[in-house]
Design a protein around this motif. Sequence first.
Motif, PDB file in Angstrom:
ATOM      1  N   GLU A  71      62.805   0.336  74.575  1.00 50.70           N
ATOM      2  CA  GLU A  71      62.579  -0.720  73.730  1.00 50.70           C
ATOM      3  C   GLU A  71      61.272  -1.231  73.771  1.00 50.70           C
ATOM      4  O   GLU A  71      60.712  -1.744  72.696  1.00 50.70           O
ATOM      5  CB  GLU A  71      63.588  -2.052  74.280  1.00 50.70           C
ATOM      6  N   GLU A  72      60.504  -1.144  74.759  1.00 50.82           N
ATOM      7  CA  GLU A  72      59.000  -1.649  74.880  1.00 50.82           C
ATOM      8  C   GLU A  72      58.165  -0.730  74.094  1.00 50.82           C
ATOM      9  O   GLU A  72      57.395  -1.179  72.941  1.00 50.82           O
ATOM     10  CB  GLU A  72      58.521  -1.315  76.367  1.00 50.82           C
ATOM     11  N   ALA A 125      59.033  -1.652  70.262  1.00 45.47           N
ATOM     12  CA  ALA A 125      58.277  -2.660  69.804  1.00 45.47           C
ATOM     13  C   ALA A 125      56.847  -2.598  69.540  1.00 45.47           C
ATOM     14  O   ALA A 125      56.071  -3.006  68.528  1.00 45.47           O
ATOM     15  CB  ALA A 125      58.545  -3.953  70.964  1.00 45.47           C
ATOM     16  N   TYR A 145      54.780  -2.845  66.237  1.00 46.23           N
ATOM     17  CA  TYR A 145      53.368  -3.762  65.750  1.00 46.23           C
ATOM     18  C   TYR A 145      52.218  -2.898  65.519  1.00 46.23           C
ATOM     19  O   TYR A 145      51.706  -3.323  64.607  1.00 46.23           O
ATOM     20  CB  TYR A 145      53.267  -4.278  67.295  1.00 46.23           C
TER      21      TYR A 145
END
Length: 235
Positions: free
Chosen positions: A124-125, A128, A132
């Motif tokens: 999930e990191e 994200a 970005y």
Amino acid sequence: MSPILFYGVPEGCSFGSIVALEWSGVPYRLCRVEMPEAVSGADYARINTVGETPSLLLEDGRTISESMAILHHIGARAIGNGLGFAQGSADFDRLNQMLAFLNTSFFKAFGPLWYAFEHPLAPEEKQALMAYGIAGVEKAHHTLERLLGGREWLFGKGPSLADAYFVGIARWNDFHKVVDRRQFPGLDRLYERMQQEAAVRFAHAIEHRLEAKSSGGFRGEVDLAEALGLLKQAA
């Protein structure tokens, strides 16, 4: 002693400094710095305490780091052939403005993508961070397309230091497969035009250890140990 440019592989932004040196006609040598191993090592720290490429070792033993500083130094040596301009002139200011955008907004847009590529992250990191980064790269391309304004080159009527720096960063889009550059027709044409430049083909060959034919002042490669010896002699 000819100046020595320390260039990073793979995919270092130092690519643009190699292109600029080829265009300048100034005699120079190259030193290959593997990333992330050698660039973060104690030996290279003697050249650049920040642990980044490019760096430029000058004839008098001084070192210059940071792409903008190195590109302006090269330009100052090549004012006579139109690659650089006198500080304070309108051309210098406009070129500096374009280089500053490339060095900040365009360069840093890829930062999250490189971090996600180089570091172990939870799914999930990573997702994200990738999202970005992709948004930033898309925005930077849109802005640079507007700055190009339909011209053939980023600055002036021919290839400049800005185009040299651009091509070394723009190829990161192909590595990370972020945007379809054809959405930005001016940048796409510029990128493809730059691939035909002899200096760009030379820089690609150097990075990939292929047969490289210089059209500038290239005087050969030295390894890091030899370069450190020259640094000690100059001191």
